[in-house]
Each structure stands twice: as C-alpha cells, then as structure tokens.
Motif scaffolding. Structure first.
Motif, PDB file in Angstrom:
ATOM      1  N   ALA A 131      -8.543   2.255  -3.347  1.00 58.62           N
ATOM      2  CA  ALA A 131      -7.602   3.248  -3.869  1.00 58.62           C
ATOM      3  C   ALA A 131      -8.316   4.589  -3.993  1.00 58.62           C
ATOM      4  O   ALA A 131      -9.508   4.630  -4.311  1.00 58.62           O
ATOM      5  CB  ALA A 131      -7.065   2.821  -5.226  1.00 58.62           C
ATOM      6  N   ASP A 186      -5.855  -1.840   2.297  1.00 61.41           N
ATOM      7  CA  ASP A 186      -6.692  -3.038   2.192  1.00 61.41           C
ATOM      8  C   ASP A 186      -7.675  -3.039   3.351  1.00 61.41           C
ATOM      9  O   ASP A 186      -7.297  -2.956   4.514  1.00 61.41           O
ATOM     10  CB  ASP A 186      -5.851  -4.312   2.138  1.00 61.41           C
ATOM     11  CG  ASP A 186      -4.857  -4.451   3.258  1.00 61.41           C
ATOM     12  OD1 ASP A 186      -4.448  -3.411   3.830  1.00 61.41           O
ATOM     13  OD2 ASP A 186      -4.471  -5.577   3.579  1.00 61.41           O
ATOM     14  N   THR A 190       0.814  -1.223   0.000  1.00 59.78           N
ATOM     15  CA  THR A 190       0.000   0.000   0.000  1.00 59.78           C
ATOM     16  C   THR A 190       0.845   1.270   0.000  1.00 59.78           C
ATOM     17  O   THR A 190       0.361   2.338  -0.343  1.00 59.78           O
ATOM     18  CB  THR A 190      -0.939   0.067   1.228  1.00 59.78           C
ATOM     19  OG1 THR A 190      -0.153  -0.031   2.408  1.00 59.78           O
ATOM     20  CG2 THR A 190      -1.979  -1.027   1.196  1.00 59.78           C
ATOM     21  N   SER A 211     -11.253  -2.793  -5.430  1.00 58.72           N
ATOM     22  CA  SER A 211     -10.775  -3.737  -6.452  1.00 58.72           C
ATOM     23  C   SER A 211     -11.682  -4.946  -6.656  1.00 58.72           C
ATOM     24  O   SER A 211     -11.398  -5.774  -7.526  1.00 58.72           O
ATOM     25  CB  SER A 211      -9.368  -4.215  -6.089  1.00 58.72           C
ATOM     26  OG  SER A 211      -9.411  -4.982  -4.903  1.00 58.72           O
ATOM     27  N   MET A 224      -8.560  -4.141  -2.358  1.00 58.59           N
ATOM     28  CA  MET A 224      -7.780  -2.927  -2.160  1.00 58.59           C
ATOM     29  C   MET A 224      -8.672  -1.727  -2.442  1.00 58.59           C
ATOM     30  O   MET A 224      -9.418  -1.726  -3.423  1.00 58.59           O
ATOM     31  CB  MET A 224      -6.590  -2.947  -3.129  1.00 58.59           C
ATOM     32  CG  MET A 224      -5.470  -1.988  -2.834  1.00 58.59           C
ATOM     33  SD  MET A 224      -4.761  -2.056  -1.155  1.00 58.59           S
ATOM     34  CE  MET A 224      -4.029  -3.685  -1.089  1.00 58.59           C
ATOM     35  N   ILE A 233      -1.507  -3.501  -7.338  1.00 61.58           N
ATOM     36  CA  ILE A 233      -1.132  -2.130  -6.945  1.00 61.58           C
ATOM     37  C   ILE A 233      -0.106  -1.553  -7.914  1.00 61.58           C
ATOM     38  O   ILE A 233      -0.199  -0.391  -8.330  1.00 61.58           O
ATOM     39  CB  ILE A 233      -0.604  -2.123  -5.498  1.00 61.58           C
ATOM     40  CG1 ILE A 233      -1.788  -2.225  -4.529  1.00 61.58           C
ATOM     41  CG2 ILE A 233       0.235  -0.890  -5.209  1.00 61.58           C
ATOM     42  CD1 ILE A 233      -1.398  -2.223  -3.063  1.00 61.58           C
ATOM     43  N   PHE A 289      -3.473   3.745  -1.139  1.00 63.44           N
ATOM     44  CA  PHE A 289      -4.125   2.440  -1.159  1.00 63.44           C
ATOM     45  C   PHE A 289      -4.309   1.997   0.292  1.00 63.44           C
ATOM     46  O   PHE A 289      -3.520   2.362   1.159  1.00 63.44           O
ATOM     47  CB  PHE A 289      -3.241   1.381  -1.839  1.00 63.44           C
ATOM     48  CG  PHE A 289      -2.971   1.611  -3.289  1.00 63.44           C
ATOM     49  CD1 PHE A 289      -3.900   1.219  -4.240  1.00 63.44           C
ATOM     50  CD2 PHE A 289      -1.781   2.188  -3.712  1.00 63.44           C
ATOM     51  CE1 PHE A 289      -3.641   1.402  -5.596  1.00 63.44           C
ATOM     52  CE2 PHE A 289      -1.515   2.373  -5.059  1.00 63.44           C
ATOM     53  CZ  PHE A 289      -2.446   1.990  -6.001  1.00 63.44           C
ATOM     54  N   THR A 300      -1.912   8.480  -8.013  1.00 59.79           N
ATOM     55  CA  THR A 300      -2.733   7.838  -6.973  1.00 59.79           C
ATOM     56  C   THR A 300      -2.359   8.401  -5.605  1.00 59.79           C
ATOM     57  O   THR A 300      -1.188   8.575  -5.291  1.00 59.79           O
ATOM     58  CB  THR A 300      -2.511   6.306  -6.999  1.00 59.79           C
ATOM     59  OG1 THR A 300      -2.984   5.800  -8.251  1.00 59.79           O
ATOM     60  CG2 THR A 300      -3.248   5.618  -5.851  1.00 59.79           C
TER      61      THR A 300
END
Lengths: 341, 341
Positions: free
Chosen positions: A277, A221, A85, A172, A275, A206, A219, A216
């Motif tokens: 994002a 999880d 991440t 995701s 994930m 990722i 991230f 980005t």
C-alpha cells in the motif's frame, strides 16, 4: 462423484455427463442461488454505485497442492485480491475449469472444496462457471480461471499512478513465502517443511486500511515479479522514485536462507497473500495499525517512501541496504519460476 | 512484436518481458482506457440498475483458425452471447490467455486482432486481462478465457425455467454450421470449403427481440450439445414438454449432408452464432420479425411449441418428423466432438 473416478471427455460435451458433473461437483461445492437457477449467466444484485471493478487470473500452478494452499485457494484469492486493490467491495466470481481427460475426480472435489471455503472466507459468491475437458496431453491436469466483480464506492479513486513525493510504502507481511514454498515443494528441497504459501484473501484487510487511511493512494498484491515489479510499476505510473529500506522489509529467516541458497532476491519472489500500500505520510501509522489488526497483517511494516525525481531522471526503485549503500531494484529479467500461480 | 517471434516463458514472468508483451500486443489490440491505466483491475462505469449478469467461458477449440472464425472471435462471441441471454446490456469483458512456450507471436497478434474486431462489433470493451505462459506441452498452443459483465435492465427476468404451455420456440438461423465447419476442417473433409462457422455476437439481435417481444421467457445459445441440450434444459427447468417440428428447423443442405454422412443429428451439433428464444404465442410473430431484421437472423424460424406435461410424465423434448411420427430428442450421451469451442 459416485459414478466416475476420473474426468472423461464426455464431461465437457454439453450433454448428460456434463450435466452430472455440474450437478454433483460444482453445484454441490459452490451452490449459490445464482448458479442453482441453471441459466447461462448468473444474475446478481450489485449496489448501484455506478462503477464496477473487474479482474481476471488464470491459474496453472504446479504442484496443484502445496504447503499452505492449493490451486483452488489461489484461484479465489488471486482474483479477489486484484479486484480489491481498486478499493471495490468484491462480490462475485466466475470460474472456468480446463480439465485433462483422466484427471482424478477426487482431486477435483478437493480443489472445489478449497475454492468454496476460500470464497466463504472472502465473502464472495461464485455465480457462473464453465468447464472444458481436453484430451490427454492437451493441458497439465487442471487450469482454473476466475474473474471477479465488485462495486467501487463513490469517491474511491485508487491507482498506481497516484503516488506522490512524501508518501509512505507499506507491506502487509513477510515476502517470498509463496514462491519459496512452491519451489521447494516442486524440487523436494529439505527446507520445504517449514515454509508455507501465504495464499490468502486480503479484501477485508484492504477495507480496514481504507477505513483507517481514507487517502490511501493505491494497493497492489506483489505476485509474479514480487515487490520489485509492483514498486517499479508504481514508480513508472506516478513518475516518481521509490526508496525501500531493505532492513525494514519483513522476510522469514527460512525464506531468506532459501533465497540465498538459490540466488533469488526475496524482493523479486512471488507472494499470494501480501499487499503493498502507498499512503500519505500522515496516514501511515493508521494504515499500519489497521493492517496489523487484520487477519494476515500481523507482520505488516513500513518499508519505504516516495520521493521526487531529480530533473531529467527516470522513474526507479532504490533499495537502501543495511550498510547504508543503495542499489537499483529492477523488474525481473527473464523467468524465475514458471507456473508459480 | 518487434523483438520476439515466439512466446517465451519470460513473457509470463511478471517482469520486463511480460510488460513488453502487454504493452506491444494486448494494449495495442485492446487499448481500452481501463486497460491503459495499468492497474490490476479495470474500473468502469455501469448503469446503476442494481443487478448485473456475469458469465464466463474458456476456449480450447482446435484448429485455432477455421472457416468463418478463429478462437479469438469465439472467445468474444461465446461470453457476449451468454451474458446477453439474461437480457443484460453486455458491457465489459475480461480476458485470460494461457500460452504455450514457443507459440508463434504472429498467431497471437492475429487472434488479438480478431478479438478486438469482434468486441467492437459487439460494442463491448476488454477492461482487464491476464497472461500465463506454460512450458512446451503444458497446453496446446493457446487457450483463452473470457468473462463478461452487463447491467440487467429493471423488470427483465429471463430464465430457462420461465417457459409455459402455449409458448412458441424460435431459432435465429441454421443449425450445426459451427460444429460441422470445425470438424470438417479438422478432418480435412471434402465439403469443408462450403461450410463456415456461424460464430457471431448476438447481443444486438437479443436486444431487438426483447424490444419487439418484451414478454420473452428466455434465450439460450445452443453451443455444445446443440439444440437438444438447450431444449432439454428448458423443459426440465420449466417442467414442461417441448415439441419441435423437424421440417421447420433451418439446416443448410451441405450441413445436413455432412451430418448424414457422419451419423450426427444436426439438433445435437454445436452452434456459436445462433440463439434459441421462447416467447408467448402472441409475441411470436413480432419476435420472428425482429430476428429476421437483425444481422445474423435472416434465417430465423419458428420451430416448435411448449405444452403441458401429462400427469406424472417427466419433462421431455419431442421431435415431430416430416412423416408425422415423433421421436424423443435426448441430450447428447458421451462426447461428440471434443474441443469444438
């Protein structure tokens, strides 16, 4: 192991039995060059970017084997995903076992084999480890800790505090699979056969998103506490409001049904292979496409957006329901499901 | 923590209670910049030498508090020392707690404070962590895993397989203190008041030895299995014989007395603040002087030497007794003292 059917206290002694356990079980499964040297620390190459990312997780999940995974697969995925991440290239894992005297050696072999397979899938190597054995009752079977290290490429600065108004939130894949799979297995519920844990290493996903959407913001999880915890953490760290379209959040029908039956909110249920994002709006489509083209990302979706806080308002997460109303999505209060990971 | 006297399952939920535990206990004690950012992995600078050393240990010692230390001090020292044995500059630790529901919050605070103090002494930072809470009976109070990372300077290549005939074996101080201190505390033995654990971070001592004796072959801390395991590992990895002068091995009289009473060999008892080093003969005096000038090294001694294996002989460790006879020093068979670290 040819000689012992169960784990004995002597396997944690630092003496001959421990050497045999290490040689016949751990080196056999994980035999990286760094481990095979047999020193007390693993020495390994790391690209000299000048920054590392490091993370750790202990795994106490029960049951140890469940549809879609086991404690070994979780132990590799959980730490790989946390290191990833940061945008780091995840490279190495450490692994610490705490075993209960009497633990079946076959189960240990099966767990190690699963860890080795998952590590290979994630392109990481286990380079150092530790084993403790405690007397019966001192631990429930086996707990595993992993820590992971990777190199952070130059210029990559991801953080939950980097979200800005206008940014877009992606996930995701489907939410709640892991939590419901473990829970149903534990409770012997009838829908258990159709729901599998999503445990998966997401470092390759990722990397693909970062290539497609280099700006980005972050991230994360959504494990314990689910999407609710992740988005509330982002909102607080970035001092923003985040709005989620409930209709846009992918949830498998059987997970949705189980949650309704049990009174859970799928947005608060744990995931182990998903994930979240946050990306700038102009990179959202590229990020979505990259997720969908990745293994484990076929059900990726854009689920919300970041907006500015009203003056004097506190950071919060809102869910827009299919009926047009909104509700506040809070972090879990109390404990939903102990030992989910 | 103002609000809770004991650890509850909700403290491991990923929700609000867990956030409070992290903020009020862990960030309060360990508040490194990397932790305070609040992401899932700690990102930190590392000198770009191109190689890292990594190690991990889980700690399950009982009792948790004992003369000379506690599980928190052990958890930092154990991993710092393992990473340092590679010659690395130890920089960062991860920390994973597994807590039992009902564990006293005051004990957790005390343990964290001890970890923070020890980390400061060792000049390392805790940059990432994890907390799991399991139901009563799922773990005995608290288990701690730490993993550590450091950068390996260019040209440093230490390994237990690097010992050569003619080399000299040193130990940084008296042997057996930790094992006997914990054991006596556990059993309530009368001599308990005079024996303290030696738990200490030895990375600064190692750095001093490496400066004074740059051709040092290897370091290892003789923890579980004691000196016997360490030297047998060295002998096997280097395919040599190692001879120890029993008279030269520093052992406190009260530790010696306890070992005699209990039937232990001090050379097989665990240490947590001692280092074994193998150095070329011409650097032995310099290494010894550097140890003695270091904190925790005042009782350092040269205790033995490495010699060539006779043709077809197997690697082994011999002890020369004060009476001129020799005996083979084997690795511990079975388990001497479970949960010593």
């Amino acid at each position: 192991m040819a000689t012992d059917n169960t784990v004995l206290l002597g396997h944690g002694s630092g003496g001959q039995m421990m050497k045999r356990l290490i040689d016949e079980v751990f080196l056999e499964a994980f035999g990286s060059p760094e481990l095979l040297v047999g020193n007390d620390s693993g020495v390994a190459e790391l690209a000299p970017t000048g920054r590392i990312a490091m993370s750790t997780d202990s795994f106490v999940v029960t049951p140890r084997f469940f549809p879609g995974g086991d404690i070994g697969r979780l132990a590799v995925c959980g730490t790989v995903n946390d290191v990833a991440t940061s945008g780091a290239h995840v490279r190495y894992l450490s692994c610490g076992f705490i075993l209960e005297e009497g633990f079946p050696m076959d189960d240990l072999l099966r767990i190690c084999s699963s860890m080795a397979k998952t590590a290979e899938e994630a392109s990481v190597r286990i380079i150092t480890g530790d084993t403790k054995v405690v007397e019966r009752g001192g631990v429930d079977g086996v707990y595993i800790n992993t820590a992971g290290v990777g190199e952070v490429p130059e210029g990559v600065e991801l953080s939950g505090g980097a979200c800005r108004p206008g940014d877009v939130v992606l996930v995701s894949g489907t939410l709640g699979d892991h939590g419901i799979a473990v829970m149903s297995q534990r409770e012997g519920l009838a829908f258990s056969t159709t729901i599998e844990s999503d445990a998966a290493p997401l470092n390759h996903l990722i990397a693909a998103v970062l290539t497609a959407a280099p700006r980005t913001r972050c991230f994360r999880d959504p494990t314990r506490g689910g999407l609710a915890s992740t988005l509330n953490e982002f909102a607080a760290a970035s001092n923003v409001e985040i709005e989620v379209d409930e209709d846009a959040v992918p949830v498998l029908p059987q997970v949705q049904a189980a949650c309704e039956m049990l009174g859970y909110d799928p947005l608060q249920v744990a995931n182990e292979g998903k994930m979240v994002a946050v990306v700038p709006a102009d990179e959202a489509d590229a990020a979505l496409e990259a997720m969908r083209a990745s293994r484990y990302g076929e059900n990726a979706a854009i689920i919300g957006r970041v907006s500015e806080l009203a003056p004097a308002a506190r950071p919060r997460v809102l869910v827009r329901t299919p009926w047009g109303s909104t509700r506040i999505l809070d972090m879990l209060v109390g404990e939903q499901l102990p030992r989910i990971c």
